[in-house]
Write an enzyme that holds these catalytic residues in place. Structure first.
Site, PDB file in Angstrom:
ATOM      1  N   GLY A  58     -45.425  81.003 -52.995  1.00  0.00           N
ATOM      2  CA  GLY A  58     -44.516  81.082 -51.843  1.00  0.00           C
ATOM      3  C   GLY A  58     -43.359  80.112 -51.983  1.00  0.00           C
ATOM      4  N   ALA A  59     -43.621  79.002 -52.662  1.00  0.00           N
ATOM      5  CA  ALA A  59     -42.570  77.996 -52.814  1.00  0.00           C
ATOM      6  C   ALA A  59     -41.448  78.506 -53.724  1.00  0.00           C
ATOM      7  CB  ALA A  59     -43.146  76.703 -53.348  1.00  0.00           C
ATOM      8  N   GLY A 119     -33.846  57.360 -23.192  1.00  0.00           N
ATOM      9  CA  GLY A 119     -33.980  58.400 -22.170  1.00  0.00           C
ATOM     10  C   GLY A 119     -33.369  59.691 -22.677  1.00  0.00           C
ATOM     11  N   GLY A 120     -32.972  60.521 -21.720  1.00  0.00           N
ATOM     12  CA  GLY A 120     -32.377  61.805 -22.084  1.00  0.00           C
ATOM     13  C   GLY A 120     -31.112  61.646 -22.906  1.00  0.00           C
TER      14      GLY A 120
HETATM   15  C1  HXC Z   1     -25.821  50.764 -14.747  1.00  0.00           C
HETATM   16  C2  HXC Z   1     -26.645  49.132 -16.137  1.00  0.00           C
HETATM   17  C3  HXC Z   1     -27.639  50.016 -16.582  1.00  0.00           C
HETATM   18  C4  HXC Z   1     -27.660  51.344 -16.073  1.00  0.00           C
HETATM   19  C5  HXC Z   1     -27.887  48.153 -17.601  1.00  0.00           C
HETATM   20  N1  HXC Z   1     -26.845  48.001 -16.784  1.00  0.00           N
HETATM   21  N2  HXC Z   1     -28.403  49.369 -17.476  1.00  0.00           N
HETATM   22  N3  HXC Z   1     -25.749  49.518 -15.222  1.00  0.00           N
HETATM   23  N4  HXC Z   1     -26.733  51.664 -15.129  1.00  0.00           N
HETATM   24  N5  HXC Z   1     -28.524  52.247 -16.494  1.00  0.00           N
HETATM   25  C6  HXC Z   1     -25.989  46.823 -16.682  1.00  0.00           C
HETATM   26  C7  HXC Z   1     -26.745  45.577 -16.287  1.00  0.00           C
HETATM   27  O1  HXC Z   1     -26.806  45.473 -14.882  1.00  0.00           O
HETATM   28  C8  HXC Z   1     -25.882  44.486 -16.896  1.00  0.00           C
HETATM   29  O2  HXC Z   1     -24.754  44.298 -16.079  1.00  0.00           O
HETATM   30  C9  HXC Z   1     -25.374  45.120 -18.175  1.00  0.00           C
HETATM   31  O3  HXC Z   1     -25.507  46.528 -17.991  1.00  0.00           O
HETATM   32  C10 HXC Z   1     -26.151  44.711 -19.375  1.00  0.00           C
HETATM   33  O4  HXC Z   1     -27.526  44.918 -19.132  1.00  0.00           O
HETATM   34  P1  HXC Z   1     -28.617  43.813 -19.516  1.00  0.00           P
HETATM   35  O5  HXC Z   1     -29.886  44.277 -18.932  1.00  0.00           O
HETATM   36  O6  HXC Z   1     -28.130  42.454 -19.125  1.00  0.00           O
HETATM   37  O7  HXC Z   1     -28.608  43.920 -21.086  1.00  0.00           O
HETATM   38  P2  HXC Z   1     -29.803  43.706 -22.073  1.00  0.00           P
HETATM   39  O8  HXC Z   1     -30.621  42.543 -21.696  1.00  0.00           O
HETATM   40  O9  HXC Z   1     -29.195  43.714 -23.423  1.00  0.00           O
HETATM   41  O10 HXC Z   1     -30.737  44.990 -21.900  1.00  0.00           O
HETATM   42  C11 HXC Z   1     -30.259  46.271 -22.285  1.00  0.00           C
HETATM   43  C12 HXC Z   1     -31.202  47.357 -21.737  1.00  0.00           C
HETATM   44  C13 HXC Z   1     -31.415  47.184 -20.231  1.00  0.00           C
HETATM   45  C14 HXC Z   1     -32.535  47.259 -22.478  1.00  0.00           C
HETATM   46  C15 HXC Z   1     -30.562  48.691 -22.078  1.00  0.00           C
HETATM   47  O11 HXC Z   1     -30.144  46.994 -19.631  1.00  0.00           O
HETATM   48  C16 HXC Z   1     -32.090  48.330 -19.576  1.00  0.00           C
HETATM   49  O12 HXC Z   1     -33.286  48.546 -19.740  1.00  0.00           O
HETATM   50  N6  HXC Z   1     -31.320  49.076 -18.781  1.00  0.00           N
HETATM   51  C17 HXC Z   1     -31.835  50.211 -18.062  1.00  0.00           C
HETATM   52  C18 HXC Z   1     -31.956  51.352 -18.977  1.00  0.00           C
HETATM   53  C19 HXC Z   1     -32.298  52.616 -18.238  1.00  0.00           C
HETATM   54  O13 HXC Z   1     -33.387  52.689 -17.642  1.00  0.00           O
HETATM   55  N7  HXC Z   1     -31.363  53.541 -18.165  1.00  0.00           N
HETATM   56  C20 HXC Z   1     -31.550  54.792 -17.557  1.00  0.00           C
HETATM   57  C21 HXC Z   1     -32.304  55.600 -18.544  1.00  0.00           C
HETATM   58  S1  HXC Z   1     -32.613  57.201 -17.910  1.00  0.00           S
HETATM   59  P3  HXC Z   1     -23.987  42.907 -16.030  1.00  0.00           P
HETATM   60  O14 HXC Z   1     -22.992  43.063 -14.924  1.00  0.00           O
HETATM   61  O15 HXC Z   1     -25.005  41.850 -15.766  1.00  0.00           O
HETATM   62  O16 HXC Z   1     -23.332  42.736 -17.350  1.00  0.00           O
HETATM   63  C22 HXC Z   1     -31.403  58.025 -18.605  1.00  0.00           C
HETATM   64  C23 HXC Z   1     -31.485  59.471 -18.300  1.00  0.00           C
HETATM   65  C24 HXC Z   1     -30.448  60.201 -19.041  1.00  0.00           C
HETATM   66  O17 HXC Z   1     -30.569  57.562 -19.268  1.00  0.00           O
HETATM   67  C25 HXC Z   1     -30.692  61.619 -18.727  1.00  0.00           C
HETATM   68  C26 HXC Z   1     -29.774  62.484 -19.472  1.00  0.00           C
HETATM   69  C27 HXC Z   1     -30.169  63.896 -19.319  1.00  0.00           C
END
Ligand code: HXC
Length: 524
Positions: free
Chosen positions: A414-415, A179-180
């Site tokens: 140019g290079a 993501g971002g």
């Molecule tokens: C809070 C989160 C989280 C999130 C995961 N967790 N993503 N908690 N916010 N964004 C927590 C889960 O609930 C879990 O908690 C622990 O982290 C581990 O996650 P798992 O899914 O069990 O791990 P894994 O299977 O290894 O998968 C990893 C992952 C997946 C692929 C990263 O977690 C995922 O897709 N997460 C969402 C990613 C996402 O969409 N993020 C937002 C992106 S947008 P427990 O308690 O069970 O351990 C963004 C915008 C930024 O980031 C903008 C900036 C300008």
């Protein structure tokens, strides 16, 4: 482990015990099970990474007892250490600041207070003039904290940009970075990815599938291979966390602590007057016989050691760090072994970025030239080779560090300018006797200049061959350019190392002032 201290009064014993229990809880992060999961995936934990990165026992932690930023969805949720470990320490005795995202705590997701810990060490790094190293392993914006987490990213991005060129910033990507969130590393000086266990992308495979119907895995989309070979987003890769962290340490040895300092000297036993006799057989006068410019670099620099940046992307240009007489230099060189060393869009971007990185951290530049020109082709023109090539011209002209150019063989068109000619600001230009400086190669030039004579001749092939010979006699050498002052000296190949070291020593205290401006408008 909590220790009892019977010599102290009871109240103080309790206070100390409470502090130690709290610290132990923070240090346990998301708990043993999640840490084991991390290790089973071949990764180190956030704290193990810091221990592997820093000099033993040098870590000082800040923000240890920080708690999450609250909000309705965070009620009852625990986040020991707030998902990131932050502090300072030393690498080879030099102070650095570090933040290490802890995937075992809410996936290392970034909320308001997590960001506050990171920005605290970034600010300390800027105030004390020390590098910042980010160890990234995070699920991105903490969903439960909504806009606060987006704002947290903003606070970090803002500092990445404002401190760019102030203190070195290095990003190690050791897990998810999506993501971002990818834009914080992208705003730093260097990105190093761990192969097989890290990825970077703006939108993930699921979203891509729903929008474009493309089926792609995490690794195929944004793994280390992709970003070090195709996209050019990452600068280096390594197998596993420990190897990545070693690379961070190695890289830092070429950089100063901040923009006001020079990189550290590295004494060498390699004699500065060592003759480069191997070059006489490596680079022949036959302009069409390719050679690997890496061999030239390794032959000339201290101890043959070259730390290449982006070695697998845009291989037609080589960028990297080395030492000459103990002094760090940034080397940019065409590589005739790939695409005849022509300049492409990717090669221009790679070189321009490297030149600017060297300039902002006071790393002198050595440019090795063997280039026929920019790569011809509709694809390159339509993708904006003009815009991208301009970045290189701009970067060289903008750089005020000592700049030496060495023309090893061809330098055309140019290079010639894009590879830091005298007019583009080179302080000293050398050429080997094998060099040729011209608007273009003899074949192309003869066909254009003598078109009528060749066309009207009874034997066009013989006339063409004769005209090519004439043109070569006139221009296929370094002396026309040397006669006009564009080349300062034509030097014996075997004297290259001695000359370069002596010339960089001469340029050591170079100062170059530029007219006032807010900032230049670099072509992007
Ligand atoms: C809070 C989160 C989280 C999130 C995961 N967790 N993503 N908690 N916010 N964004 C927590 C889960 O609930 C879990 O908690 C622990 O982290 C581990 O996650 P798992 O899914 O069990 O791990 P894994 O299977 O290894 O998968 C990893 C992952 C997946 C692929 C990263 O977690 C995922 O897709 N997460 C969402 C990613 C996402 O969409 N993020 C937002 C992106 S947008 P427990 O308690 O069970 O351990 C963004 C915008 C930024 O980031 C903008 C900036 C300008």
């Amino acid at each position: 482990m909590t220790q009892t201290r019977p010599d102290l009064n009871l109240e103080l014993q309790e206070l100390i015990a409470s502090m130690e229990q709290r610290r132990e809880k923070v240090e346990a992060g998301g708990g043993e099970a999640r840490q084991q999961k991390q290790r089973d995936a071949g990764k180190l934990t956030a704290r193990e990474r810091i221990a592997a990165l820093l000099d033993e026992g040098s870590f000082l932690e800040y923000g240890t007892f920080t708690e999450h930023g609250g909000g309705a969805l965070m009620r009852g949720v625990e986040a020991p250490g707030e998902g990131v470990v932050t502090g300072s320490g030393t690498i080879s005795g030099r102070q650095v600041f570090v933040f290490s995202q802890d995937f075992t705590v809410l996936g290392g997701s970034l909320g308001k207070m997590n960001a506050a810990k990171v920005t605290k060490v970034m600010d300390l790094a800027a105030k004390t003039g020390c590098p910042v190293i980010g160890l990234n392993d995070s699920a991105g914006a903490r969903i439960q904290e909504g806009v606060d987490s987006l704002s947290g990213y903003g606070e970090i991005f803002y500092r990445n940009a404002v401190y760019s060129g102030v203190v070195p910033q290095i990003s190690a990507i050791l897990g998810p970075c999506a993501g971002g969130a990818v834009y914080s590393p992208a705003l730093t000086d260097f990105i190093i990815m761990s192969r097989g266990s890290s990825y970077m992308f703006i939108t993930g495979p699921e979203v891509i599938k729903s929008v474009t119907r493309e089926d792609v895995s995490f690794d195929q989309l944004g793994g280390a291979d992709v970003h070090t070979r195709k996209s050019g987003v990452a600068h280096l890769e390594a197998d596993g966390d420990e190897a990545v962290l070693r690379k961070v340490r190695e890289l830092l040895a070429f950089l100063p602590q901040n923009a006001r300092e020079k990189p550290p000297l590295r004494p060498t036993s390699d004699p500065s007057g060592r003759a480069n006799t191997e070059l006489l057989t490596l680079v022949t006068p036959d302009q069409r016989r390719p050679y690997d410019m890496h061999r030239v670099i390794e032959n000339v620099v201290d101890d043959g050691e070259f730390f290449e940046i982006q070695p697998d992307w845009a291989k037609n240009i080589i960028c990297g760090f080395a030492h000459l007489g103990g002094r760090v230099v940034g080397v940019v060189g065409n590589n005739p072994k790939y695409m005849a060393g022509t300049l492409t869009i990717d090669a221009s971007d790679k070189a321009a970025r490297f030149i600017r990185t060297c300039d902002c951290y006071n790393v002198p530049l050595l440019t090795l030239v063997d280039v026929t020109g920019f790569l011809p082709g509709v694809a390159q023109e339509h993708a904006g080779i003009i815009r991208h090539g301009a970045k290189m011209l701009y970067a060289y002209a903008e750089a005020t560090v000592p700049k030496i150019t060495l023309i090893t063989r061809k330098s055309y068109g140019g290079a010639y300018l894009a590879m830091n000619s005298r007019d583009m600001g080179a302080d000293v230009v050398y050429a080997w006797p094998t060099a040729a400086v011209a608007v273009m190669g003899a074949e192309g030039a003869a066909n254009i200049v003598y078109r009528r004579e060749i066309g009207g001749s009874e034997n066009p092939d013989a006339t063409r061959a004769e005209k090519i010979r004439d043109y070569k006699d006139a221009f296929d050498n370094p002396y026309v350019a040397a006669a006009k002052g564009y080349i300062d000296d034509v030097i014996p190949m075997e004297d290259t190392r001695r000359r370069l070291i002596a010339t960089f020593t001469m340029l050591e205290d170079k100062q170059e002032q530029r007219p006032y401006r807010k900032h230049g408008n670099e072509p992007l």
